[in-house]
Design a protein around this motif. Sequence first.
Motif, PDB file in Angstrom:
ATOM      1  N   ARG A 139      22.499 -10.313   5.966  1.00  0.00           N
ATOM      2  CA  ARG A 139      21.429 -10.817   5.106  1.00  0.00           C
ATOM      3  C   ARG A 139      20.283  -9.823   5.152  1.00  0.00           C
ATOM      4  O   ARG A 139      19.778  -9.506   6.224  1.00  0.00           O
ATOM      5  N   VAL A 140      19.902  -9.308   3.989  1.00  0.00           N
ATOM      6  CA  VAL A 140      18.935  -8.213   3.924  1.00  0.00           C
ATOM      7  C   VAL A 140      17.603  -8.720   3.378  1.00  0.00           C
ATOM      8  O   VAL A 140      17.561  -9.410   2.363  1.00  0.00           O
ATOM      9  N   SER A 141      16.518  -8.378   4.073  1.00  0.00           N
ATOM     10  CA  SER A 141      15.167  -8.726   3.615  1.00  0.00           C
ATOM     11  C   SER A 141      14.347  -7.444   3.531  1.00  0.00           C
ATOM     12  O   SER A 141      14.280  -6.687   4.504  1.00  0.00           O
ATOM     13  N   VAL A 142      13.742  -7.199   2.377  1.00  0.00           N
ATOM     14  CA  VAL A 142      12.915  -6.007   2.175  1.00  0.00           C
ATOM     15  C   VAL A 142      11.477  -6.460   1.913  1.00  0.00           C
ATOM     16  O   VAL A 142      11.231  -7.293   1.046  1.00  0.00           O
ATOM     17  N   VAL A 143      10.534  -5.919   2.707  1.00  0.00           N
ATOM     18  CA  VAL A 143       9.122  -6.276   2.564  1.00  0.00           C
ATOM     19  C   VAL A 143       8.310  -4.986   2.444  1.00  0.00           C
ATOM     20  O   VAL A 143       8.451  -4.087   3.277  1.00  0.00           O
ATOM     21  N   PRO A 144       7.436  -4.867   1.411  1.00  0.00           N
ATOM     22  CA  PRO A 144       6.611  -3.657   1.313  1.00  0.00           C
ATOM     23  C   PRO A 144       5.486  -3.670   2.354  1.00  0.00           C
ATOM     24  O   PRO A 144       4.812  -4.691   2.529  1.00  0.00           O
ATOM     25  N   THR A 145       5.325  -2.562   3.089  1.00  0.00           N
ATOM     26  CA  THR A 145       4.237  -2.435   4.065  1.00  0.00           C
ATOM     27  C   THR A 145       3.355  -1.254   3.635  1.00  0.00           C
ATOM     28  O   THR A 145       3.674  -0.556   2.674  1.00  0.00           O
ATOM     29  N   ASN A 146       2.277  -1.019   4.367  1.00  0.00           N
ATOM     30  CA  ASN A 146       1.368   0.051   3.948  1.00  0.00           C
ATOM     31  C   ASN A 146       1.946   1.450   4.175  1.00  0.00           C
ATOM     32  O   ASN A 146       1.393   2.445   3.703  1.00  0.00           O
ATOM     33  N   HIS A 147       3.077   1.567   4.898  1.00  0.00           N
ATOM     34  CA  HIS A 147       3.713   2.867   5.090  1.00  0.00           C
ATOM     35  C   HIS A 147       5.081   2.942   4.414  1.00  0.00           C
ATOM     36  O   HIS A 147       5.879   3.823   4.708  1.00  0.00           O
ATOM     37  N   GLY A 148       5.397   1.987   3.549  1.00  0.00           N
ATOM     38  CA  GLY A 148       6.697   1.979   2.887  1.00  0.00           C
ATOM     39  C   GLY A 148       7.384   0.643   3.076  1.00  0.00           C
ATOM     40  O   GLY A 148       6.803  -0.298   3.625  1.00  0.00           O
ATOM     41  N   GLN A 149       8.624   0.549   2.646  1.00  0.00           N
ATOM     42  CA  GLN A 149       9.350  -0.724   2.715  1.00  0.00           C
ATOM     43  C   GLN A 149      10.036  -0.903   4.074  1.00  0.00           C
ATOM     44  O   GLN A 149      10.722  -0.012   4.545  1.00  0.00           O
TER      45      GLN A 149
END
Length: 568
Positions: free
Chosen positions: A270-280
Amino acid sequence: MAKKLNYLGILQRKGLLSTSQIAEAQEMAKSTDIHVREAIVRLGYAGSEDVTKAVAEEYGREYIDLTGVVIPPAIVELVPESVARENSILPYQNDGETLRVIMSDPNDIETLDKLRFILNRPIEPILASKELIQEAVNRHYTQNIGESADSLIQEMTDTQIDFTETASLGNNISSVADSDAPIVRLSNLIIEEAVQLRASDIHIEPFEDRVRVRYRIDGILVERDTIPKRLQGSVLSRFKILARLDIAERRRTQDGRIKLSILEKELDLRVSVVPTNHGQSIVMRILDKDNIRVSLQQLGFAESDFKKFGSLIRRPNGIILVTGPTGSGKTTSLYAALNDLNTPTRKIITAEDPVEYYLPGINQVEIKHSIGLDFARVIRAMLRQAPNIILVGEMRDLETAQMGIQASLTGHLVFSTLHTNDAPGAITRLVDMGVPPYLVSSSVIGIMAQRLVRTICTKCKKPYVPSELELREAGISVEQANKATFMKGRGCGNCNKSGFRGRMAIFELMMMTPKIREMTFKQASTVEIRKAAKAEGMSTLYADGIRKVLRGLTTIEEVMRVAREAEE
């Protein structure tokens, strides 16, 4: 002359199998087209190593424990990697003309003939469990060819390969899907290494100057590799392609799934992608079907709690709640209960968000909020399907809780989960949601809180004597300490030097007795309900953990880390 026993008889003689268990394994093997040996392991009646030892005894073959065994490269090179992986074998010793080969099945004549033909020499089989052979194959052949996540990252850093093209490939999957591409090999090795180390999650986290890779092993995050910052876009794009996500989308959160076969295991990530201030940032949860093939006996209940829970799940109606934080094994416990109840005479329906594991013989419905298919709507439809047992993934809101209670009051047994610290807290949580206390007291029949503690590695465990201060802080009396054998793991190759391998649950099972029902109706506080439950025989999470410490299964520090906070 005594009749020679086969491996089933040997396991029975050792007290690991009963006649009824053998019959059940044979029935399962027949219906699923697997070997009886594999069925025994899947049902959890005996470990893979125990079964292989019995097979070795039956055929008069040597058994070898491969943990920590190092085979010289000159021997490993005698058998091609593809042959070793495909057939789960490993060359071990070269005794003059004869090559001794480790395998799990002495009856695998086809593989033995193939090896004799390829190597043109006599082959002598010695036995080890399939899982340990696969681990050893990964260990030895990875060393041999110098291919590991660490070495590949180092190679990429040294050669300064330009990956800017890969990062800008857009949705052209075929151009990134070349199995020889370094990024593809690196991504595959990260997943393979995580599976090999028994990780439950892979965390790929971008920072200002690097990309950190961590694995969650037995509930603890372990830092493994650091990917150079310039490879960040390529690695993230590769994982998003595998999960069929939009690689051009970098501002929104995304969720996906990866299905693949690694080390002869069918895995679901199960894959979760979250954008952060240095990339995903990407987190991949590894769902291994083997992990949920557990019976109630294997969950680790104390004898009294096992009897109580066994009688609870056989009640015709009512709500049974399992509580605990994310990753505390609630799903495993519920699936073990459903597996125990899953017979042709019962209809079982589940509503889950999402469906993590697929259970044969059980109707599973996945919640899809995007089309309005939420828990309450699914439960309403479920009741028209005339089920005996319902599993509601989580009671998140008042409407879901009310529908679950309605189902229990109309003659259904309902299982569900809640996020609370302990069992008595679940009552207060339901009332806080807006469920009337009289409905809680009349519908809930039992609440079980649980946590997972790491178990001491069986290969390197040794007795130790805790100090008086440790015993006092843990609340262990001198009498208890005198009867116990305290254990600690030294750290070895089997446990990755941690001293722990695997986890087990500690439980707090609160039955809804007349006294607890009355207190619920009168809206008593959690503290008061807890005191009353303990007075009526409820064993707390901490007390159950200490029981397991006294049996030498885990350590005082581990129980205090996991359960002390919930106690105070």
